[in-house]
Design a protein around this motif. Sequence first.
Motif, PDB file in Angstrom:
ATOM      1  N   LYS A 116       0.842  -1.205   0.000  1.00  0.00           N
ATOM      2  CA  LYS A 116       0.000   0.000   0.000  1.00  0.00           C
ATOM      3  C   LYS A 116       0.878   1.256   0.000  1.00  0.00           C
ATOM      4  O   LYS A 116       0.669   2.196  -0.781  1.00  0.00           O
ATOM      5  N   ARG A 117       1.912   1.232   0.840  1.00  0.00           N
ATOM      6  CA  ARG A 117       2.835   2.379   0.903  1.00  0.00           C
ATOM      7  C   ARG A 117       3.576   2.552  -0.434  1.00  0.00           C
ATOM      8  O   ARG A 117       3.788   3.660  -0.918  1.00  0.00           O
ATOM      9  N   ALA A 118       3.921   1.404  -1.051  1.00  0.00           N
ATOM     10  CA  ALA A 118       4.650   1.464  -2.332  1.00  0.00           C
ATOM     11  C   ALA A 118       3.780   2.081  -3.415  1.00  0.00           C
ATOM     12  O   ALA A 118       4.219   2.955  -4.172  1.00  0.00           O
ATOM     13  N   VAL A 119       2.515   1.651  -3.493  1.00  0.00           N
ATOM     14  CA  VAL A 119       1.592   2.183  -4.508  1.00  0.00           C
ATOM     15  C   VAL A 119       1.322   3.661  -4.255  1.00  0.00           C
ATOM     16  O   VAL A 119       1.206   4.457  -5.202  1.00  0.00           O
ATOM     17  N   GLU A 120       1.296   4.062  -2.989  1.00  0.00           N
ATOM     18  CA  GLU A 120       1.135   5.512  -2.690  1.00  0.00           C
ATOM     19  C   GLU A 120       2.340   6.300  -3.232  1.00  0.00           C
ATOM     20  O   GLU A 120       2.196   7.392  -3.779  1.00  0.00           O
ATOM     21  N   ALA A 121       3.521   5.667  -3.107  1.00  0.00           N
ATOM     22  CA  ALA A 121       4.740   6.376  -3.558  1.00  0.00           C
ATOM     23  C   ALA A 121       4.844   6.376  -5.073  1.00  0.00           C
ATOM     24  O   ALA A 121       5.328   7.332  -5.688  1.00  0.00           O
ATOM     25  N   TYR A 122       4.362   5.258  -5.691  1.00  0.00           N
ATOM     26  CA  TYR A 122       4.538   5.096  -7.148  1.00  0.00           C
ATOM     27  C   TYR A 122       3.347   4.306  -7.681  1.00  0.00           C
ATOM     28  O   TYR A 122       3.359   3.070  -7.742  1.00  0.00           O
ATOM     29  N   PRO A 123       2.259   5.011  -8.029  1.00  0.00           N
ATOM     30  CA  PRO A 123       0.994   4.352  -8.408  1.00  0.00           C
ATOM     31  C   PRO A 123       1.112   3.318  -9.531  1.00  0.00           C
ATOM     32  O   PRO A 123       0.339   2.359  -9.569  1.00  0.00           O
ATOM     33  N   ASP A 124       2.119   3.451 -10.391  1.00  0.00           N
ATOM     34  CA  ASP A 124       2.254   2.479 -11.501  1.00  0.00           C
ATOM     35  C   ASP A 124       2.464   1.054 -11.001  1.00  0.00           C
ATOM     36  O   ASP A 124       2.180   0.089 -11.720  1.00  0.00           O
ATOM     37  N   TYR A 125       2.929   0.915  -9.734  1.00  0.00           N
ATOM     38  CA  TYR A 125       3.113  -0.458  -9.214  1.00  0.00           C
ATOM     39  C   TYR A 125       1.791  -1.239  -9.305  1.00  0.00           C
ATOM     40  O   TYR A 125       1.778  -2.430  -9.598  1.00  0.00           O
ATOM     41  N   ALA A 126       0.673  -0.563  -9.063  1.00  0.00           N
ATOM     42  CA  ALA A 126      -0.640  -1.242  -9.088  1.00  0.00           C
ATOM     43  C   ALA A 126      -0.929  -1.760 -10.501  1.00  0.00           C
ATOM     44  O   ALA A 126      -1.413  -2.885 -10.684  1.00  0.00           O
ATOM     45  N   ASP A 127      -0.582  -0.963 -11.501  1.00  0.00           N
ATOM     46  CA  ASP A 127      -0.802  -1.396 -12.893  1.00  0.00           C
ATOM     47  C   ASP A 127       0.109  -2.574 -13.241  1.00  0.00           C
ATOM     48  O   ASP A 127      -0.305  -3.522 -13.923  1.00  0.00           O
ATOM     49  N   TYR A 128       1.365  -2.492 -12.743  1.00  0.00           N
ATOM     50  CA  TYR A 128       2.296  -3.607 -13.022  1.00  0.00           C
ATOM     51  C   TYR A 128       1.713  -4.905 -12.464  1.00  0.00           C
ATOM     52  O   TYR A 128       1.697  -5.944 -13.125  1.00  0.00           O
ATOM     53  N   GLN A 129       1.208  -4.833 -11.197  1.00  0.00           N
ATOM     54  CA  GLN A 129       0.710  -6.072 -10.564  1.00  0.00           C
ATOM     55  C   GLN A 129      -0.544  -6.571 -11.296  1.00  0.00           C
ATOM     56  O   GLN A 129      -0.716  -7.771 -11.494  1.00  0.00           O
ATOM     57  N   ALA A 130      -1.358  -5.631 -11.755  1.00  0.00           N
ATOM     58  CA  ALA A 130      -2.597  -6.024 -12.469  1.00  0.00           C
ATOM     59  C   ALA A 130      -2.266  -6.715 -13.788  1.00  0.00           C
ATOM     60  O   ALA A 130      -3.051  -7.520 -14.301  1.00  0.00           O
ATOM     61  N   GLY A 131      -1.074  -6.441 -14.296  1.00  0.00           N
ATOM     62  CA  GLY A 131      -0.720  -6.944 -15.626  1.00  0.00           C
ATOM     63  C   GLY A 131       0.077  -8.238 -15.616  1.00  0.00           C
ATOM     64  O   GLY A 131       0.502  -8.718 -16.675  1.00  0.00           O
ATOM     65  N   THR A 132       0.286  -8.827 -14.424  1.00  0.00           N
ATOM     66  CA  THR A 132       1.077 -10.068 -14.392  1.00  0.00           C
ATOM     67  C   THR A 132       0.550 -11.035 -13.337  1.00  0.00           C
ATOM     68  O   THR A 132      -0.021 -10.592 -12.323  1.00  0.00           O
ATOM     69  N   ASP A 133       0.705 -12.327 -13.615  1.00  0.00           N
ATOM     70  CA  ASP A 133       0.321 -13.344 -12.607  1.00  0.00           C
ATOM     71  C   ASP A 133       1.400 -13.442 -11.531  1.00  0.00           C
ATOM     72  O   ASP A 133       1.183 -14.002 -10.466  1.00  0.00           O
ATOM     73  N   ARG A 134       2.583 -12.945 -11.830  1.00  0.00           N
ATOM     74  CA  ARG A 134       3.699 -12.982 -10.870  1.00  0.00           C
ATOM     75  C   ARG A 134       3.324 -12.089  -9.688  1.00  0.00           C
ATOM     76  O   ARG A 134       2.890 -10.962  -9.874  1.00  0.00           O
ATOM     77  N   VAL A 135       3.508 -12.615  -8.469  1.00  0.00           N
ATOM     78  CA  VAL A 135       3.313 -11.751  -7.287  1.00  0.00           C
ATOM     79  C   VAL A 135       4.595 -10.941  -7.135  1.00  0.00           C
ATOM     80  O   VAL A 135       5.679 -11.518  -6.936  1.00  0.00           O
ATOM     81  N   ILE A 136       4.480  -9.644  -7.287  1.00  0.00           N
ATOM     82  CA  ILE A 136       5.670  -8.776  -7.265  1.00  0.00           C
ATOM     83  C   ILE A 136       6.253  -8.756  -5.851  1.00  0.00           C
ATOM     84  O   ILE A 136       5.571  -8.371  -4.897  1.00  0.00           O
ATOM     85  N   PRO A 137       7.506  -9.185  -5.702  1.00  0.00           N
ATOM     86  CA  PRO A 137       8.103  -9.253  -4.358  1.00  0.00           C
ATOM     87  C   PRO A 137       8.366  -7.873  -3.754  1.00  0.00           C
ATOM     88  O   PRO A 137       8.686  -6.917  -4.476  1.00  0.00           O
ATOM     89  N   VAL A 138       8.199  -7.810  -2.433  1.00  0.00           N
ATOM     90  CA  VAL A 138       8.497  -6.589  -1.672  1.00  0.00           C
ATOM     91  C   VAL A 138       9.462  -6.972  -0.556  1.00  0.00           C
ATOM     92  O   VAL A 138       9.235  -7.980   0.141  1.00  0.00           O
ATOM     93  N   PHE A 139      10.532  -6.226  -0.429  1.00  0.00           N
ATOM     94  CA  PHE A 139      11.483  -6.412   0.686  1.00  0.00           C
ATOM     95  C   PHE A 139      11.412  -5.176   1.564  1.00  0.00           C
ATOM     96  O   PHE A 139      11.321  -4.052   1.042  1.00  0.00           O
ATOM     97  N   VAL A 140      11.507  -5.394   2.864  1.00  0.00           N
ATOM     98  CA  VAL A 140      11.757  -4.248   3.745  1.00  0.00           C
ATOM     99  C   VAL A 140      13.269  -4.194   3.988  1.00  0.00           C
ATOM    100  O   VAL A 140      13.927  -5.259   4.007  1.00  0.00           O
ATOM    101  N   LEU A 141      13.792  -2.985   4.062  1.00  0.00           N
ATOM    102  CA  LEU A 141      15.233  -2.810   4.318  1.00  0.00           C
ATOM    103  C   LEU A 141      15.378  -2.222   5.715  1.00  0.00           C
ATOM    104  O   LEU A 141      14.788  -1.178   6.023  1.00  0.00           O
ATOM    105  N   GLU A 142      16.091  -2.948   6.574  1.00  0.00           N
ATOM    106  CA  GLU A 142      16.272  -2.486   7.955  1.00  0.00           C
ATOM    107  C   GLU A 142      17.753  -2.224   8.201  1.00  0.00           C
ATOM    108  O   GLU A 142      18.600  -2.923   7.624  1.00  0.00           O
ATOM    109  N   LEU A 143      18.023  -1.244   8.991  1.00  0.00           N
ATOM    110  CA  LEU A 143      19.412  -0.879   9.253  1.00  0.00           C
ATOM    111  C   LEU A 143      20.200  -2.086   9.725  1.00  0.00           C
ATOM    112  O   LEU A 143      19.718  -2.843  10.590  1.00  0.00           O
ATOM    113  N   ALA A 144      21.377  -2.294   9.115  1.00  0.00           N
ATOM    114  CA  ALA A 144      22.201  -3.480   9.469  1.00  0.00           C
ATOM    115  C   ALA A 144      22.799  -3.274  10.865  1.00  0.00           C
ATOM    116  O   ALA A 144      22.995  -2.134  11.300  1.00  0.00           O
TER     117      ALA A 144
END
Length: 144
Positions: A116-144
């Motif tokens: 949800k946060r990603a689509v708010e930042a870059y709405p095209d992500y929603a269109d990308y996901q709608a256009g593929t059966d692949r579940v688009i991976p999301v990683f969280v990055l935490e300080l090492a």
Amino acid sequence: MPLEGEYEPSPEKWVRDQVELFEGSGGTEGTTMRGMPVIILTTLGARSGKIRKTPLMRVEHDGRYAVVASKGGAPSHPVWYHNLVADPRAELQDGPVRQDMTARELDGAERELWWKRAVEAYPDYADYQAGTDRVIPVFVLELA
Ligand SMILES: C[C@H](OP(=O)(O)OC[C@@H](O)[C@@H](O)[C@@H](O)Cn1c2nc(=O)[nH]c(=O)c-2cc2ccc(O)cc21)C(=O)N[C@@H](CCC(=O)N[C@@H](CCC(=O)O)C(=O)O)C(=O)O
């Protein structure tokens, strides 16, 4: 601890040019795509061990970041996805600030929250996901 190895620029000219402008300007230029903010993710090549640098849309919340392996909605994951799966250590450059991070692939409710946060930042992500059966991976990055 910054990742060590030989940098191998992207074979895609528009990508390596953006990395070059971003880093060459100390994170003051080349920091957007179509007016939306971009970060640089550095990973270690899973096979080559080389340093790979990948511009990605900036998805940030309370000092934590996510990266989205969308690759424009292509049917296959981007190669950098496999690098992070093989070795979750990464560097993230947001403007002039570079941080050592550890990536963790998300699923379930946590993925939905960051998606949800990603689509708010870059709405095209929603269109990308709608256009593929692949579940688009999301990683969280935490300080090492
Ligand atoms: C072209 C390919 O790139 P990729 O890793 O598949 O990533 C594809 C895209 O995701 C990548 O180009 C992104 O930068 C595109 N991109 C975004 N891509 C996204 O997925 N999400 C985004 O939000 C995003 C935003 C963005 C903004 C600006 C911009 O300029 C580009 C943007 C690549 O670099 N291939 C290399 C190999 C790279 C590599 O890491 N190789 C590994 C091998 C890994 C293995 O095979 O398991 C190694 O060195 O060992 C090659 O063919 O030589």
